[in-house]
Design a protein around this motif. Structure first.
Motif, short mmCIF file in Angstrom:
data_model
loop_
_atom_site.label_atom_id
_atom_site.label_comp_id
_atom_site.label_asym_id
_atom_site.label_seq_id
_atom_site.Cartn_x
_atom_site.Cartn_y
_atom_site.Cartn_z
N LYS A 87 47.95 -37.33 38.02
CA LYS A 87 48.12 -38.29 36.93
C LYS A 87 46.99 -39.32 36.90
O LYS A 87 46.92 -40.13 35.99
CB LYS A 87 49.48 -38.99 37.05
CG LYS A 87 50.68 -38.08 36.79
CD LYS A 87 51.96 -38.86 36.61
CE LYS A 87 52.40 -39.54 37.89
NZ LYS A 87 52.75 -38.55 38.95
N THR A 88 46.13 -39.31 37.92
CA THR A 88 44.93 -40.16 37.90
C THR A 88 43.81 -39.37 37.23
O THR A 88 43.43 -38.28 37.67
CB THR A 88 44.53 -40.58 39.32
OG1 THR A 88 45.53 -41.46 39.83
CG2 THR A 88 43.19 -41.29 39.32
N VAL A 89 43.28 -39.93 36.13
CA VAL A 89 42.38 -39.17 35.24
C VAL A 89 41.04 -39.89 35.09
O VAL A 89 40.99 -41.10 34.84
CB VAL A 89 43.02 -38.98 33.85
CG1 VAL A 89 42.08 -38.22 32.92
CG2 VAL A 89 44.35 -38.23 33.99
N PHE A 90 39.97 -39.13 35.24
CA PHE A 90 38.61 -39.62 35.00
C PHE A 90 38.19 -39.22 33.59
O PHE A 90 38.31 -38.04 33.21
CB PHE A 90 37.66 -39.02 36.03
CG PHE A 90 36.20 -39.25 35.73
CD1 PHE A 90 35.59 -40.46 36.05
CD2 PHE A 90 35.42 -38.27 35.15
CE1 PHE A 90 34.25 -40.66 35.80
CE2 PHE A 90 34.08 -38.46 34.89
CZ PHE A 90 33.49 -39.67 35.22
N THR A 91 37.67 -40.16 32.79
CA THR A 91 37.24 -39.90 31.42
C THR A 91 35.83 -40.44 31.22
O THR A 91 35.56 -41.60 31.52
CB THR A 91 38.18 -40.54 30.39
OG1 THR A 91 39.51 -40.06 30.60
CG2 THR A 91 37.74 -40.21 28.97
N LYS A 92 34.95 -39.60 30.69
CA LYS A 92 33.59 -40.05 30.35
C LYS A 92 33.16 -39.36 29.08
O LYS A 92 33.10 -38.13 29.01
CB LYS A 92 32.61 -39.73 31.48
CG LYS A 92 31.20 -40.25 31.20
CD LYS A 92 30.27 -40.01 32.38
CE LYS A 92 28.89 -40.59 32.11
NZ LYS A 92 27.96 -40.37 33.26
N ASN A 145 30.70 -43.89 24.90
CA ASN A 145 32.08 -44.24 24.61
C ASN A 145 32.80 -44.54 25.91
O ASN A 145 32.23 -45.18 26.79
CB ASN A 145 32.76 -43.07 23.84
CG ASN A 145 33.93 -43.51 23.01
OD1 ASN A 145 34.84 -44.19 23.50
ND2 ASN A 145 33.94 -43.15 21.73
N GLU A 146 34.02 -44.05 26.06
CA GLU A 146 34.83 -44.34 27.24
C GLU A 146 34.17 -43.84 28.53
O GLU A 146 33.57 -42.78 28.56
CB GLU A 146 36.20 -43.69 27.10
CG GLU A 146 37.02 -44.18 25.92
CD GLU A 146 38.25 -43.33 25.72
OE1 GLU A 146 39.35 -43.84 25.97
OE2 GLU A 146 38.10 -42.16 25.35
N HIS A 147 34.33 -44.62 29.58
CA HIS A 147 33.86 -44.21 30.91
C HIS A 147 34.71 -44.97 31.93
O HIS A 147 34.38 -46.09 32.31
CB HIS A 147 32.37 -44.52 31.08
CG HIS A 147 31.80 -43.98 32.35
ND1 HIS A 147 30.52 -44.27 32.77
CD2 HIS A 147 32.33 -43.17 33.32
CE1 HIS A 147 30.28 -43.67 33.92
NE2 HIS A 147 31.37 -43.00 34.27
N HIS A 148 35.84 -44.38 32.32
CA HIS A 148 36.77 -45.09 33.20
C HIS A 148 37.65 -44.11 33.97
O HIS A 148 37.63 -42.90 33.73
CB HIS A 148 37.63 -46.07 32.39
CG HIS A 148 38.42 -45.42 31.29
ND1 HIS A 148 38.47 -45.92 30.02
CD2 HIS A 148 39.18 -44.29 31.26
CE1 HIS A 148 39.23 -45.15 29.27
NE2 HIS A 148 39.67 -44.15 30.01
N ILE A 149 38.40 -44.67 34.89
CA ILE A 149 39.40 -43.92 35.65
C ILE A 149 40.74 -44.62 35.47
O ILE A 149 40.83 -45.84 35.69
CB ILE A 149 39.04 -43.85 37.15
CG1 ILE A 149 37.73 -43.06 37.35
CG2 ILE A 149 40.17 -43.23 37.96
CD1 ILE A 149 37.19 -43.13 38.75
N VAL A 190 30.46 -49.51 35.20
CA VAL A 190 29.62 -50.71 35.09
C VAL A 190 29.34 -51.09 33.65
O VAL A 190 28.92 -52.22 33.38
CB VAL A 190 28.28 -50.53 35.84
CG1 VAL A 190 28.50 -50.48 37.33
CG2 VAL A 190 27.55 -49.28 35.35
N ILE A 191 29.55 -50.17 32.71
CA ILE A 191 29.32 -50.51 31.31
C ILE A 191 30.21 -51.67 30.88
O ILE A 191 29.89 -52.40 29.95
CB ILE A 191 29.54 -49.29 30.39
CG1 ILE A 191 28.93 -49.54 29.01
CG2 ILE A 191 31.01 -48.93 30.29
CD1 ILE A 191 28.93 -48.32 28.12
N ALA A 192 31.34 -51.84 31.59
CA ALA A 192 32.23 -52.95 31.26
C ALA A 192 31.55 -54.30 31.47
O ALA A 192 31.92 -55.30 30.84
CB ALA A 192 33.50 -52.87 32.10
N GLU A 193 30.55 -54.34 32.37
CA GLU A 193 29.83 -55.60 32.57
C GLU A 193 29.17 -56.07 31.28
O GLU A 193 29.04 -57.27 31.03
CB GLU A 193 28.77 -55.43 33.66
CG GLU A 193 29.35 -55.19 35.05
CD GLU A 193 28.28 -55.13 36.12
OE1 GLU A 193 27.08 -55.37 35.79
OE2 GLU A 193 28.61 -54.86 37.29
#
Length: 396
Positions: A25-30, A34-38, A88-91
């Protein structure tokens, strides 16, 4: 399958805060640009000692907690957590994009590389280590910014220059196409590399097999009005391009790019700017610039009811647009009025306490609100056809 991830708190050295069990249920998305998170969805038997700014490490990249996690208390010893760990894009979403003189609402003329330089300067003021990677060459474009964050700016830079970006750690790359063509071939079946193949329809862009192309409305000659209000092209008497009609039939679409229009881009070979009087104000009557390469008489291409304008593309006055009030064809001299900033009231060119802001030899410029010689119209039509073909190739 149960695995673990470790949550750290920044420090010297970083401090291990929690080790948690995770499953599928832990999912990596890139996704590109656009989205880039876990997203970790798991059960804990206690309240975790974590906070915004804590992070995990996945494949040598840090992923940070940017928002307070969702926690559901099931009973006194069971808690369900949903935590989003951002790359790091969140920075970039934490830093306003500010001009070099401290303004959040401003315009600038530059290339994609120039704007990425500014973005990196901005973000490195709050988070060091950001660098510029490969930035493909582009034309100069004027962009307007108004109270936006660096992540929005990065997306706008890419879209404005019709390019794509990627982050490798904190390195920013901007290219026409992100990715590489490889020699690898994957097929379905035993020992062929793929166990399953799905076909999914693309919903956000329909197939186009016949593409009409339209450019800008600027600098079109008077005779053009009978044909079109926008720049167009013709190939064998047709005002469109086709590809794969035999496969999909006729599926029409249109490509429009306002930045493609007949234009002369020159470089100043002389500049004589006069400031006089007690206040050292710009004298538009005596001041002029020259371009010995200007190969037509601007007076022959004036448009009735419109003021010819010069737009400076580089130098002190980059991005500024000034009214041309006189053109001397014998000496290739352009006389122009000052541009007045509606906010500050400053007139430019200006004396600036002995450090003048003014056009100089080597500055580049373009001319607008004038008609153009046929050669420049043909060149613009060819550029439009090329751009239309490129868009058709992607959508056919």
């Amino acid at each position: 399958m149960i695995s673990t991830i470790e949550i750290y708190r920044p420090g010297s050295p970083p401090v291990l805060q929690e080790t948690i069990n995770i499953d599928e249920k832990t999912v990596f998305t890139k996704r590109l640009m656009n989205e880039h998170h876990i997203v970790a969805d798991f059960i804990s038997n206690s309240i975790l000692n974590i906070q915004i700014g804590d992070y995990i490490v996945h494949k040598s990249e840090n992923y940070y907690i940017e928002k307070v996690p969702n926690v559901t208390k099931i009973n006194n010893s069971t808690f369900q957590y949903t935590i989003v760990f951002e790359s790091v894009i969140a920075e970039l979403s934490r830093k306003l994009f500010i001009s070099s003189d401290g303004l959040a609402d401003f315009s600038k003329n530059g290339t994609a590389s120039d704007f990425i330089d500014d973005l990196i300067t901005n973000i490195n003021t709050i988070s060091s280590g950001w660098t510029k990677g490969t930035i493909e060459a582009t034309e100069y474009i004027t962009m307007q910014f108004a109270n936006e964050y660096c992540n929005t700016t990065l997306n706008r830079i890419a879209s404005t220059f019709k390019m794509e970006y990627e982050l490798i750690g904190k390195q920013i790359n901007v290219k026409k196409i992100i990715g590489n063509t490889t020699a690898y071939r994957f097929e379905y079946g035993r020992n062929l590399g793929l166990y399953k193949i799905d076909r999914q329809s693309v919903q956000d862009q329909n197939i186009v097999t016949r593409m009409y192309g339209f450019g800008g409305t600027t600098n079109l000659p008077n005779y053009y009005a009978a044909r079109s209000k926008r720049l167009i092209f013709e190939v064998d008497g047709k005002r469109y391009l086709e590809k794969n009609v035999d496969l999909y039939g006729v599926r029409e679409g249109q490509f429009t790019d306002d930045s493609i229009f007949p234009k002369f881009t020159g470089t100043l070979t002389a500049s004589s700017i006069v400031f006089d009087g007690v206040d050292r104000l710009y004298n538009s009557t005596l001041s002029y610039i020259e371009d010995s390469s200007l190969d037509f008489d601007l007076n022959d291409y004036l448009i009735t009811g419109m003021d010819a304008q010069i737009i400076f593309k580089t130098g002190d006055m980059a991005g500024m647009q000034c009214q041309i009030w006189k053109f001397d064809d014998v000496n290739h001299r352009i006389y122009f009025n000052a541009v007045i900033d509606t906010v500050s009231g400053y007139a430019t060119p200006r004396y600036n306490s002995g450090t003048p802001v003014q056009p100089k030899i080597g500055d580049t410029y373009t001319l607008v609100n004038i008609s153009q010689p046929v050669s420049y119209v043909v060149a613009a039509e060819t550029a439009l056809q090329t751009a239309t073909q490129a868009d058709l190739d992607k959508r056919c």
